[in-house]
Design a protein around this motif. Sequence first.
Motif, mmCIF file in Angstrom:
data_model
loop_
_atom_site.group_PDB
_atom_site.id
_atom_site.type_symbol
_atom_site.label_atom_id
_atom_site.label_comp_id
_atom_site.label_asym_id
_atom_site.label_seq_id
_atom_site.Cartn_x
_atom_site.Cartn_y
_atom_site.Cartn_z
ATOM 1 N N SER A 109 0.862 -1.186 0.000
ATOM 2 C CA SER A 109 0.000 0.000 0.000
ATOM 3 C C SER A 109 0.894 1.231 0.000
ATOM 4 O O SER A 109 2.085 1.150 0.319
ATOM 5 C CB SER A 109 -0.941 0.018 1.214
ATOM 6 O OG SER A 109 -0.209 0.170 2.420
ATOM 7 N N GLU A 111 1.069 5.645 0.756
ATOM 8 C CA GLU A 111 0.499 6.862 1.339
ATOM 9 C C GLU A 111 1.591 7.911 1.388
ATOM 10 O O GLU A 111 2.745 7.632 1.101
ATOM 11 C CB GLU A 111 -0.046 6.588 2.747
ATOM 12 C CG GLU A 111 1.007 6.111 3.728
ATOM 13 C CD GLU A 111 0.404 5.748 5.068
ATOM 14 O OE1 GLU A 111 0.830 6.351 6.078
ATOM 15 O OE2 GLU A 111 -0.486 4.868 5.109
ATOM 16 N N THR A 140 -3.735 3.854 -0.326
ATOM 17 C CA THR A 140 -4.285 3.014 -1.383
ATOM 18 C C THR A 140 -3.561 1.675 -1.456
ATOM 19 O O THR A 140 -2.327 1.647 -1.446
ATOM 20 C CB THR A 140 -4.152 3.732 -2.747
ATOM 21 O OG1 THR A 140 -4.796 5.004 -2.668
ATOM 22 C CG2 THR A 140 -4.769 2.919 -3.859
ATOM 23 N N PRO A 141 -4.280 0.557 -1.529
ATOM 24 C CA PRO A 141 -3.621 -0.751 -1.707
ATOM 25 C C PRO A 141 -3.011 -0.868 -3.095
ATOM 26 O O PRO A 141 -3.532 -0.318 -4.071
ATOM 27 C CB PRO A 141 -4.765 -1.743 -1.504
ATOM 28 C CG PRO A 141 -6.007 -0.985 -1.813
ATOM 29 C CD PRO A 141 -5.745 0.434 -1.392
ATOM 30 N N LYS A 183 2.360 -6.069 3.399
ATOM 31 C CA LYS A 183 1.039 -6.684 3.481
ATOM 32 C C LYS A 183 0.494 -6.714 4.897
ATOM 33 O O LYS A 183 -0.718 -6.658 5.111
ATOM 34 C CB LYS A 183 1.091 -8.097 2.908
ATOM 35 C CG LYS A 183 1.291 -8.145 1.403
ATOM 36 C CD LYS A 183 1.300 -9.577 0.893
ATOM 37 C CE LYS A 183 1.472 -9.613 -0.618
ATOM 38 N NZ LYS A 183 1.487 -11.003 -1.151
#
Length: 410
Positions: A109, A111, A140-141, A183
């Motif tokens: 992810s 950011e 956001t993944p 993850k």
Amino acid sequence: MSSKSRALRKGAAIGASAGVVVGLAGALGAGTASAAPASPARPMLAGTHTFNYTCTYPLIGKRPLKVAIDTNIPEKLGVSQNTGKIQVSWTATLGDDTTSGLNAVDGASIEGSAEAKAQVVGPGYPNGVNVSTKNALQPTPIPSSGSFQIKGYGEAPGISFDSAGQVTAKLGDMNLNVLLKKKDGTPGALGTFKAPCTMDAGQDATVASGQVVDGDQTLPTPVTPPSYFPYTGAPVSPGQLSYAFNLKGSSFIKSPNGTMPLDGSIGVKVDGATGAITGDLTLKKATGKMNILGFLPVDATVDFAQVGQTVGTYANGEIKTTSTMYIKLPVMSLMGIPLGGGDQCQSSKPSAIDMFSTPGQFFDPKKGGPYKASNYVISDIVNCGPLNGILSIFTAGSGNTIDANLTPSA
């Protein structure tokens, strides 16, 4: 308030609302961008505008980007009329090449925030004023493959001008402050890193242009800012990435015109801040045929014994390493007749073997790829029996190569 101070506020606001948004999208990579929903009033620059940047990430190198932005800056503003809070939103699509790069460094992810630069020309500032602003992107993944979308938001205080005239804002380069998470949600090995982005040449950098006119104008209604704005994440120090590979291939030994099969493994640690590589390379003993005097077929067993660790770099998406190894020859025979060898039969000096992935191509540690040496030197051999001197003539020399492939180990 003077017209000069209000003009300065104008520059800062436009930079905050436009330049920063593009900066964040640039950090994320390439793809076809889609516009965010239109604001209630038309922006100064009619329609959504798309910009092209190239951003440089640690380890994985350069990635292009396309991003479209919308602002609520009105097309016209009255003299001395305040715009109210300026808001910007964007939606970018990141291409598969960016996804692969982020996955390669354990990114699950993304950011962060960004600092962007813009130049604003308006009443009182005919030569323009440079501003630097900040923005945030929605956490956001990152998918395992393919493209994906990410959104961002920025805002700036309201502004006004004391006199009528043309106002134009142009975007410049930017710096990104990005955090990739694994993850399990913990920070990735790159930590919070800076990624400089430069605007691609040959495009119109204008993000907003319009008029300050007599009489108040209709302004858009502000929207509620998203929860991720402003970005509040604390800086994270970098750590280490770990990769393990199986190695298979062959080494061509030039002097005796022989090819030896290679089978082994290598495990490395990669510094998340510098890309420095350290690790251990292990190669199994291998037997191949050599040709002494060009026609005598000699069966030889070769053993590569590493001295110290393999060192190198993972930079710009390519790996380069140096492994220092003694070349041992425990068995050399001609039609079953021993010619030399033994436990102490080896090169007098260790060979520095420089290896690399394919130049100009992204090496994805999650997939592996070619791993070669274009030239390494074998020194004279010693302790190989009565025929040592003769055998050394036909084994020592330069021009030796390795053609191998790395595959991730389970």
